[in-house]
Write a protein that holds these residues in place. Sequence first.
Motif, PDB file in Angstrom:
ATOM      1  N   ILE A 154       9.857   9.831 -14.197  1.00 24.69           N
ATOM      2  CA  ILE A 154       9.214   9.414 -12.924  1.00 24.69           C
ATOM      3  C   ILE A 154       9.899   8.554 -12.048  1.00 24.69           C
ATOM      4  O   ILE A 154      10.103   8.488 -11.026  1.00 24.69           O
ATOM      5  CB  ILE A 154       7.664   9.446 -13.000  1.00 24.69           C
ATOM      6  N   LEU A 155      10.039   7.509 -13.007  1.00 24.26           N
ATOM      7  CA  LEU A 155      10.441   5.943 -12.317  1.00 24.26           C
ATOM      8  C   LEU A 155      12.102   6.371 -11.731  1.00 24.26           C
ATOM      9  O   LEU A 155      12.586   5.807 -10.747  1.00 24.26           O
ATOM     10  CB  LEU A 155      10.455   4.963 -13.140  1.00 24.26           C
ATOM     11  N   ARG A 156      12.798   7.231 -12.483  1.00 20.39           N
ATOM     12  CA  ARG A 156      14.162   7.621 -12.218  1.00 20.39           C
ATOM     13  C   ARG A 156      14.226   8.144 -10.866  1.00 20.39           C
ATOM     14  O   ARG A 156      15.155   7.909 -10.037  1.00 20.39           O
ATOM     15  CB  ARG A 156      14.682   8.388 -13.356  1.00 20.39           C
ATOM     16  N   LYS A 157      13.220   9.187 -10.535  1.00 18.19           N
ATOM     17  CA  LYS A 157      13.051   9.774  -9.436  1.00 18.19           C
ATOM     18  C   LYS A 157      12.777   8.943  -8.243  1.00 18.19           C
ATOM     19  O   LYS A 157      13.209   9.131  -6.937  1.00 18.19           O
ATOM     20  CB  LYS A 157      12.075  10.960  -9.500  1.00 18.19           C
ATOM     21  N   GLU A 170       0.978  -1.132  -0.038  1.00 17.32           N
ATOM     22  CA  GLU A 170       0.074   0.104  -0.012  1.00 17.32           C
ATOM     23  C   GLU A 170       0.992   1.348  -0.025  1.00 17.32           C
ATOM     24  O   GLU A 170       0.468   2.112  -0.792  1.00 17.32           O
ATOM     25  CB  GLU A 170      -0.981   0.022   1.215  1.00 17.32           C
ATOM     26  N   ARG A 171       1.937   1.274   0.724  1.00 11.17           N
ATOM     27  CA  ARG A 171       2.990   2.348   0.759  1.00 11.17           C
ATOM     28  C   ARG A 171       3.392   2.420  -0.608  1.00 11.17           C
ATOM     29  O   ARG A 171       3.771   3.656  -1.148  1.00 11.17           O
ATOM     30  CB  ARG A 171       3.900   2.127   2.052  1.00 11.17           C
ATOM     31  N   LEU A 172       3.742   1.504  -1.272  1.00 14.85           N
ATOM     32  CA  LEU A 172       4.598   1.578  -2.351  1.00 14.85           C
ATOM     33  C   LEU A 172       3.587   2.087  -3.596  1.00 14.85           C
ATOM     34  O   LEU A 172       4.004   2.946  -4.191  1.00 14.85           O
ATOM     35  CB  LEU A 172       5.041   0.098  -2.841  1.00 14.85           C
ATOM     36  N   VAL A 173       2.282   1.672  -3.439  1.00 19.31           N
ATOM     37  CA  VAL A 173       1.346   2.224  -4.442  1.00 19.31           C
ATOM     38  C   VAL A 173       1.194   3.706  -4.191  1.00 19.31           C
ATOM     39  O   VAL A 173       1.195   4.405  -5.304  1.00 19.31           O
ATOM     40  CB  VAL A 173       0.016   1.226  -4.261  1.00 19.31           C
ATOM     41  N   ARG A 174       1.019   4.015  -3.172  1.00 22.78           N
ATOM     42  CA  ARG A 174       0.885   5.719  -2.663  1.00 22.78           C
ATOM     43  C   ARG A 174       2.157   6.231  -3.181  1.00 22.78           C
ATOM     44  O   ARG A 174       1.769   7.311  -3.795  1.00 22.78           O
ATOM     45  CB  ARG A 174       0.510   5.866  -1.142  1.00 22.78           C
ATOM     46  N   LYS A 175       3.245   5.829  -3.227  1.00 24.62           N
ATOM     47  CA  LYS A 175       4.532   6.623  -3.407  1.00 24.62           C
ATOM     48  C   LYS A 175       4.475   6.814  -4.713  1.00 24.62           C
ATOM     49  O   LYS A 175       4.927   7.734  -5.578  1.00 24.62           O
ATOM     50  CB  LYS A 175       5.617   5.913  -3.181  1.00 24.62           C
ATOM     51  N   ALA A 176       4.255   5.815  -5.577  1.00 23.35           N
ATOM     52  CA  ALA A 176       4.289   5.702  -7.278  1.00 23.35           C
ATOM     53  C   ALA A 176       3.110   6.579  -7.603  1.00 23.35           C
ATOM     54  O   ALA A 176       3.413   7.296  -8.643  1.00 23.35           O
ATOM     55  CB  ALA A 176       4.115   4.205  -7.761  1.00 23.35           C
ATOM     56  N   ALA A 177       2.106   6.530  -7.172  1.00 25.38           N
ATOM     57  CA  ALA A 177       1.020   7.141  -7.852  1.00 25.38           C
ATOM     58  C   ALA A 177       1.293   8.955  -7.379  1.00 25.38           C
ATOM     59  O   ALA A 177       1.063   9.655  -8.272  1.00 25.38           O
ATOM     60  CB  ALA A 177      -0.444   7.024  -6.998  1.00 25.38           C
ATOM     61  N   ARG A 178       1.860   9.179  -6.211  1.00 26.02           N
ATOM     62  CA  ARG A 178       2.142  10.499  -5.898  1.00 26.02           C
ATOM     63  C   ARG A 178       3.178  11.082  -6.574  1.00 26.02           C
ATOM     64  O   ARG A 178       3.142  12.305  -7.143  1.00 26.02           O
ATOM     65  CB  ARG A 178       2.515  10.546  -4.338  1.00 26.02           C
ATOM     66  N   ALA A 179       4.015  10.182  -7.102  1.00 26.15           N
ATOM     67  CA  ALA A 179       5.382  10.580  -8.104  1.00 26.15           C
ATOM     68  C   ALA A 179       4.731  10.971  -9.283  1.00 26.15           C
ATOM     69  O   ALA A 179       5.168  11.800  -9.911  1.00 26.15           O
ATOM     70  CB  ALA A 179       6.242   9.377  -7.907  1.00 26.15           C
TER      71      ALA A 179
END
Length: 153
Positions: free
Chosen positions: A140-143, A27-36
Motif C-alpha cells: 500500500i505504501l509503495r503505491k 487532513e488530505r494526507l490522512v484521507r489519501k492513506a486511509a483510502r489507499a
Amino acid sequence: MTRATGRSRVEVVLLDAAWVKALPGVERLVRKAARAALGVRVRSLTVALSDDRRVQALNKRDRKKDKPTNVLSYPSGEKTFLGDIVLARQTVLREARAQKKSPADHLAHLVVHGTLHLLGHDHETSDTDADRMEALERRILRKLGISDPYLEV
C-alpha cells in the motif's frame, strides 16, 4: 470535514490543532492513506488527530498501558463503518525524527496500519500474521510512493 470517494468515506476529526502547523495538508494526507488501505472496499472510518495526553488516557483505559502510543484502532464490528483511529501528534513526530523518516510518511504509514487493523488484520497474534500485515502495508505504501517503513535506517 468529510469527503467521499465513490462511497468510501474518511472523516478526519482535528482534536489537536497543532497537527495543522506540524503537517500542513494533514487532513488530505490522512484521507489519501486511509483510502489507499481501503482499496476498492466500500467502507467508512473516522481518524482523530489527537495528542499524547488524550492518547495516553485512552491507552491506559483500554489497554492498561499508562503511556502514549502512536496509534490506536477501535473496530466498530460493523461492515460499512469500520471504526475509529486515534493518533498522538507528539509521539508520531518524535518517532519520525528518531527513525529518520519524514513526518508525513510516518503518519501515512500509521494511518494505513490503523486502517488495516479496522479491516481485521493483526500483527500481535502470530509472526505469520505480522509478516502478512507488514507485507500488505509495504504494498500500500509503495503505491503511495512511500519507502518500506520496516527497513532499518
